[in-house]
Design a protein around this motif. Structure first.
Motif, PDB file in Angstrom:
ATOM      1  N   GLY A  23       0.833  -1.204   0.000  1.00  0.00           N
ATOM      2  CA  GLY A  23       0.000   0.000   0.000  1.00  0.00           C
ATOM      3  C   GLY A  23       0.864   1.249   0.000  1.00  0.00           C
ATOM      4  N   ASN A  78       2.041   2.614  -3.509  1.00  0.00           N
ATOM      5  CA  ASN A  78       0.972   3.366  -4.175  1.00  0.00           C
ATOM      6  C   ASN A  78       0.811   4.742  -3.561  1.00  0.00           C
ATOM      7  OD1 ASN A  78      -0.013   1.557  -6.136  1.00  0.00           O
ATOM      8  ND2 ASN A  78      -1.027   0.382  -4.517  1.00  0.00           N
ATOM      9  N   TRP A  79       0.846   4.761  -2.233  1.00  0.00           N
ATOM     10  CA  TRP A  79       0.617   6.007  -1.501  1.00  0.00           C
ATOM     11  C   TRP A  79       1.720   7.020  -1.801  1.00  0.00           C
ATOM     12  CZ3 TRP A  79       3.408   7.450   3.250  1.00  0.00           C
ATOM     13  CH2 TRP A  79       2.882   8.589   3.865  1.00  0.00           C
ATOM     14  N   SER A  81      -9.484   8.319  -1.680  1.00  0.00           N
ATOM     15  CA  SER A  81      -9.817   7.923  -3.054  1.00  0.00           C
ATOM     16  C   SER A  81     -11.218   7.318  -3.116  1.00  0.00           C
ATOM     17  CB  SER A  81      -8.799   6.921  -3.579  1.00  0.00           C
ATOM     18  OG  SER A  81      -7.500   7.434  -3.404  1.00  0.00           O
ATOM     19  N   LYS A 112      -6.252   5.593   0.632  1.00  0.00           N
ATOM     20  CA  LYS A 112      -6.987   4.802  -0.353  1.00  0.00           C
ATOM     21  C   LYS A 112      -8.486   4.910  -0.076  1.00  0.00           C
ATOM     22  CE  LYS A 112      -6.459   0.266  -0.383  1.00  0.00           C
ATOM     23  NZ  LYS A 112      -5.957  -1.096  -0.531  1.00  0.00           N
TER      24      LYS A 112
END
Lengths: 122, 302, 112
Positions: free
Chosen positions: B83, B86-87, B248, B302
């Protein structure tokens, strides 16, 4: 135990056996469909949603909050204990994170019966 | 007990020693029961906020020994390597940036009466580390969002909604201006109601609720780092450092109390009112846990 | 009374009687069940509020009551009864859930 009682017991078990024989073929076909229905309940997000927390063979993107659902017959030789675990796990462990599917009426008693049949096959 | 009988593992024990050992065993059992009872009583007793915070720190340190404390403001990304990649990519072009700009405009724009936010927040916009705080006069926990609306109403402006909308950019700007400050929630001792508010927030945190029967702690203490579907559950240390958050899933930025609402809905518990007493007390407790952690809002999740 | 108006008055009375008769009959027939439904919905609503009083209301309960009301207004009393009963049971369990935790208990997994 008196002889007559033994006779009675024998007769009764004979009846039970007979009953089992009569019911067995129907039960087998019904059994597999019950398991199928149970699987549907386990995989449905709005019903059991078991995959949110448990890995199940054939299930996509499972969580891992709970243990993988494997070797269930070995882990729960007593089916009733498995059912009790699904119904309300907090009676055994007050800090259990498992949703009390029966006590909190997330699933109906009938749905839990089907779910247990399915989970027991895993 | 005589030293002669202490060699419990030796095979040549005298008979009267066996007797003594039996008595010793019984005494020990009694002592164990007493200790156990004492333990139960102890956990039932109120722990101090510092003891609470220390317990949380210990818990996460034990579970994530490689994660340094200063990583906790990054939430689940402190413990979720995938994660995090992506962050970090998202953070290169932060989705919350337009909110900061918009918030600055709001800050600089005067009210109809000619006054501005500066008249209420004399230290300027970077004051996030002063909240939430206990207000003795009002007898309640004041959050930054509440302070903004009290300022507006005092100047004849309408209060803003607490979960989304225009309060978000203003909070984002103020959070951005507060970056680098350190969480420092104080529970003043001159007003017992402050401790009461903290205790209420703590009680809310540990109470199982909703049809799914989860407490905040079920996910964020007991099962932190594990996954619900593909979501890694975040630790509570650091929960409060980065608000408001561009999420998101929301497709926009929202407030901490909006997130509380969502958490409660997830477990099928009827949410409390945003900025109502329960959530403000929860924020008080939760922010206290993050004492010492750096403020890094606004954030992206997210 | 003006005699010239008499026929129209009689006509009106007849029309009213004809229109009213089946309605009254139907009302009398469905009354017990409809009343039972309303009673159950009220009981569910009371249970929901009781759960809310200990900050323990579930999101599912209000939805069930809403559905029960909708079914009731459509005359689907059996469905409404089932939904209301489910809502009441949920409200009662939710209350229990909240009430049983009136004292703070730190879970065993958090060690002090």
């Amino acid at each position: 135990m008196t002889i007559s009682r033994i006779r009675l017991a024998q007769a009764a078990s004979g009846l039970v056996l007979l009953g089992t024989c009569l019911v067995a073929p129907a039960g087998a076909s019904e059994g597999s469909s019950v398991v199928e229905e149970g699987k549907g309940i386990a995989f449905s997000r709005s019903k059991g949603n078991c995959l949110a927390c448990h890995m199940i063979e054939g299930g996509e993107s499972p969580g891992n909050l709970g243990p993988p659902l494997i070797a269930m017959k070995a882990r729960y030789p007593d089916k009733a204990k498995l059912r009790a675990q699904i119904w309300d796990a907090t009676t055994v462990n007050p800090d259990s994170a498992m949703v009390p599917f029966g006590l909190h009426r997330v699933l109906t008693e009938e749905e839990i019966d089907k779910l247990v049949e399915y989970v027991w096959t895993l | 007990m005589s030293g002669h009988c202490d060699g419990g593992l030796r095979s040549n024990i005298e008979p009267n020693c066996l007797e003594k050992r039996e008595i010793m065993k019984k005494t020990l059992n009694k002592m164990a029961i007493l200790l156990l009872l004492g333990g139960v009583v102890f956990t039932a007793q109120a722990t101090t906020p510092e003891e609470d915070r220390a317990a949380f720190v210990k818990h996460y340190k034990f579970r994530f020994p490689d994660v340094p404390m200063e990583e906790y403001p990054n939430g689940a990304y402190a413990i979720d390597k995938i994660g995090r990649e992506n962050w970090e990519a998202i953070e290169e072009f932060p989705p919350y940036e337009p909110f900061i700009d918009e918030g600055q405009e709001m800050w600089d724009t005067s009210f109809a009466n000619g006054k501005t936010y500066k008249d209420c927040f004399s230290d300027g916009p970077g004051v996030a580390s002063q909240y939430p705080r206990w207000d003795k006069k009002q007898g309640m926990v004041i959050t930054m969002a509440l302070a903004i609306n009290q300022c507006r109403e005092a100047n004849g402006e309408k209060a803003l909604k607490y979960k989304k909308g225009p309060i978000v950019p203003l909070l984002a700007y103020m959070a951005f201006e507060s970056r680098g400050q350190v969480t420092n929630v104080v529970i003043p001792e001159d007003d017992p109601r402050a401790m009461e508010a903290y205790e209420k927030g703590k009680k809310f945190y540990f109470t199982r609720r909703g049809q799914l029967n989860f407490s905040c702690a079920t996910c964020h203490v007991q099962n932190t780092g594990l996954k619900v579907r593909t979501e890694v559950l975040s630790p509570s240390l650091g929960h409060t450092t980065h608000w408001p958050v561009y999420r998101s899933k929301w497709g926009t930025a929202g407030t901490l109390h909006r997130r509380f609402t969502g958490c409660n809905r997830n477990i099928r518990a009827k949410p409390m009112k945003a900025q109502g007493e329960q959530y403000r007390n929860l924020e008080y407790f939760l922010t206290y846990l993050s004492n010492g952690l750096e403020l890094n809002g606004p954030g992206a999740r997210k | 009374m003006n005699m010239r108006r008499l026929p129209s008055v009689i006509l009106l009375a007849v029309i009213m009687a004809v229109v009213a008769a089946p309605t009254v009959a139907a009302d009398a027939a469905m009354d017990p069940k409809a009343a039972e439904v309303m009673k159950q919905i009220d009981a569910a609503e009371a249970a929901r509020k009781k759960a809310a009083s200990v900050e323990s209301e579930w999101t599912t309960t209000g939805k069930l009551i809403k559905k029960a009301r909708a079914a009731e207004s459509k005359g689907d009393y059996d469905k409404a009864l089932g939904l209301a009963k489910e809502a009441r049971l949920q409200g009662e369990i939710a209350y229990q859930q909240g009430a049983s935790q009136s004292e703070l208990r730190i879970p065993a997994y958090l060690k002090y």
